[in-house]
Design an enzyme around this catalytic site. Structure first.
Site, short mmCIF file in Angstrom:
data_model
loop_
_atom_site.label_atom_id
_atom_site.label_comp_id
_atom_site.label_asym_id
_atom_site.label_seq_id
_atom_site.Cartn_x
_atom_site.Cartn_y
_atom_site.Cartn_z
CB CYS A 184 -22.02 -0.08 -2.25
SG CYS A 184 -21.52 -0.17 -4.49
CG ASP B 205 -1.70 1.01 1.53
OD1 ASP B 205 -2.34 1.20 0.35
OD2 ASP B 205 -2.66 1.81 2.04
#
Length: 348
Positions: free
Chosen positions: A195, A135
C-alpha cells in the site's frame, strides 16, 4: 433473563438480517496510544485544511467526550467491494477515474437508514439509549472497528478485513448498555509495504502514518483551492478520490464484489469521458451527480479535477473546451484551465 452473550448473539443476528456484513462490539473508549496518534496527526498539521478535525478532536479522541453515557460501541460494516480492480482505468487517459465508493449511490444515506432501523429495534427490544453515526460526526470509526474485531488498520491507516479486504463502509452505534465486548483483531500486515509503495504522491511518511496534504483523496475532495503543481502530474486521470493504496492490499484476494446493487457503479460513473465532464455547468453538475457523494464538492472543485486530468491526457482535442474555461467565473477553474492548456501545448 438473557445474559450479555445472548444479547450479543441477538444483536448480531439482527444486524445480519438488516444487511450488515460485519459486526462487533467494543468499549466506547479508545486506547491511550490511539488517542495520542490522533493528537499527533493534528499537531503536525497532517490534517491539512480539515479544520473540523482540530475543532472537535476532543470528541474524536474520546467517544465519552461526545456522549458521556456511552458504555459500548456497536460497530458495523457493509461490503462495497468492486467487481474489478479500480486501477485498470488509470491506463485510459480519456476517462475519469472515480473512487470506487463514489461510483454508486451515496453510502451515507443507505447505511444511515439501515442503522436507524437497527437502532429502533434495539431500543424497542432492550429499552436502552443510543446514538447512531455514519462518517459525519467526530467518531473514530476505524480504531473502534479494529477494537471490535472487524479487522485492523493497515499500514495505509485504512481498515483491512480478512473477509472483505479494504472494502468496508463503517457505521457506529453508541449505547448506554454494558455489552459483552469482542476481542481486537490482530494486525496481519506483516512485512508487506504494497500500500505504501503504491501511493503516487508518497503520502505515507512511515507505516501506519499518513499526511493528508499529500493524499490524492484529500486533494481532490477536501482541498478547496488549486492543487499544488508538484502533485498535478501524479493525479493522472483521478478526478475524485484514489483507491491505489486500498487496491494494492494483498488481502483483497479474499474480497468479494458487493451484493448491494446501490453500491455498484452507475453506468455514467464507471468510466466517464472527460470530454463530457469538462463542459458541466452548475445545474448540469447537480443533475448528473444527484444522489452521489460527489455532489457535495460542487461543480467548481470537480471541474478543476477534470481539467488536471485533461492536462495529463496529452489530447489536444480538448483545447477548445479548455480555452472556454480559461475565462470561467471560478478562479480555481481558471487556474486549472490555464495549467491544462499549457500541458497540451496551447498558447498562453
Amino acid at each position: 433473563m438473557a445474559g450479555p452473550g445472548d444479547i450479543r448473539a441477538e444483536l448480531e443476528a439482527k444486524a445480519t438480517e438488516l444487511g450488515f456484513d460485519a459486526f462487533g462490539i467494543t468499549e466506547a473508549e479508545l486506547r491511550d496510544d490511539v488517542a495520542e496518534w490522533l493528537h499527533g496527526f493534528v499537531a503536525e498539521g497532517r490534517h491539512g485544511t480539515m479544520e473540523w478535525m482540530e475543532t472537535r478532536l476532543h470528541h474524536r479522541a474520546s467517544p465519552r467526550a461526545l456522549w458521556p453515557n456511552a458504555k459500548s460501541a456497536i460497530m458495523l460494516g457493509v461490503n462495497y467491494g468492486p467487481k474489478d480492480d479500480p486501477r485498470l482505468l488509470l491506463d485510459a487517459p480519456e476517462y475519469g477515474n472515480i473512487s470506487v465508493y463514489a461510483r454508486g449511490k451515496d453510502y451515507h444515506d443507505i447505511i444511515k437508514k439501515r442503522l436507524k432501523a437497527f437502532a429502533r429495534w434495539i431500543v424497542e427490544t432492550y429499552g436502552c439509549e443510543l446514538k447512531v453515526f455514519v462518517d459525519t460526526a467526530p467518531v473514530p470509526e476505524k480504531p473502534l472497528a479494529s477494537a471490535a474485531g472487524l479487522g485492523w488498520q493497515g499500514k495505509h491507516t485504512n481498515m483491512v478485513s480478512r473477509e472483505f479486504g479494504s472494502w468496508l463502509f463503517l457505521g457506529a452505534i453508541y449505547t448506554d448498555m454494558d455489552l459483552a465486548h469482542d476481542s481486537p483483531h490482530r494486525d496481519q500486515c506483516g512485512s508487506c509495504r504494497a500500500c505504501i509503495e503504491a501511493c503516487p504522491t508518497d503520502a505515507f511518511p512511515a507505516p501506519y502514518q499518513i499526511d493528508a496534504r499529500r493524499c490524492i483523496s484529500y486533494l481532490t475532495i477536501e482541498h478547496k483551492g488549486p492543487i499544488a503543481e508538484e502533485f498535478r502530474r501524479a493525479l493522472g486521470n483521478r478526478i475524485y478520490g484514489c483507491d491505489d493504496c486500498l487496491a494494492a492490499c494483498p488481502w483483497n484476494k479474499f474480497a468479494q464484489a458487493s451484493h448491494e446493487a446501490a453500491f455498484h457503479a452507475r453506468v455514467e460513473l464507471g468510466a466517464p469521458a472527460l470530454s463530457d465532464l469538462v463542459v458541466l455547468d452548475d445545474a448540469s453538475f447537480r443533475e448528473v451527480f444527484s444522489g452521489s457523494p460527489i455532489k457535495r464538492i460542487g461543480r467548481d472543485r470537480f471541474v478543476r479535477n477534470v481539467l488536471y486530468a485533461i492536462g495529463n491526457s496529452g489530447n489536444t482535442g480538448h483545447l477548445p473546451a479548455v480555452n472556454n474555461l480559461c475565462h470561467d467565473a471560478s478562479e480555481v477553474v481558471r487556474d486549472a484551465a490555464l495549467w491544462a492548456k499549457a500541458q497540451l501545448g496551447g498558447k498562453a
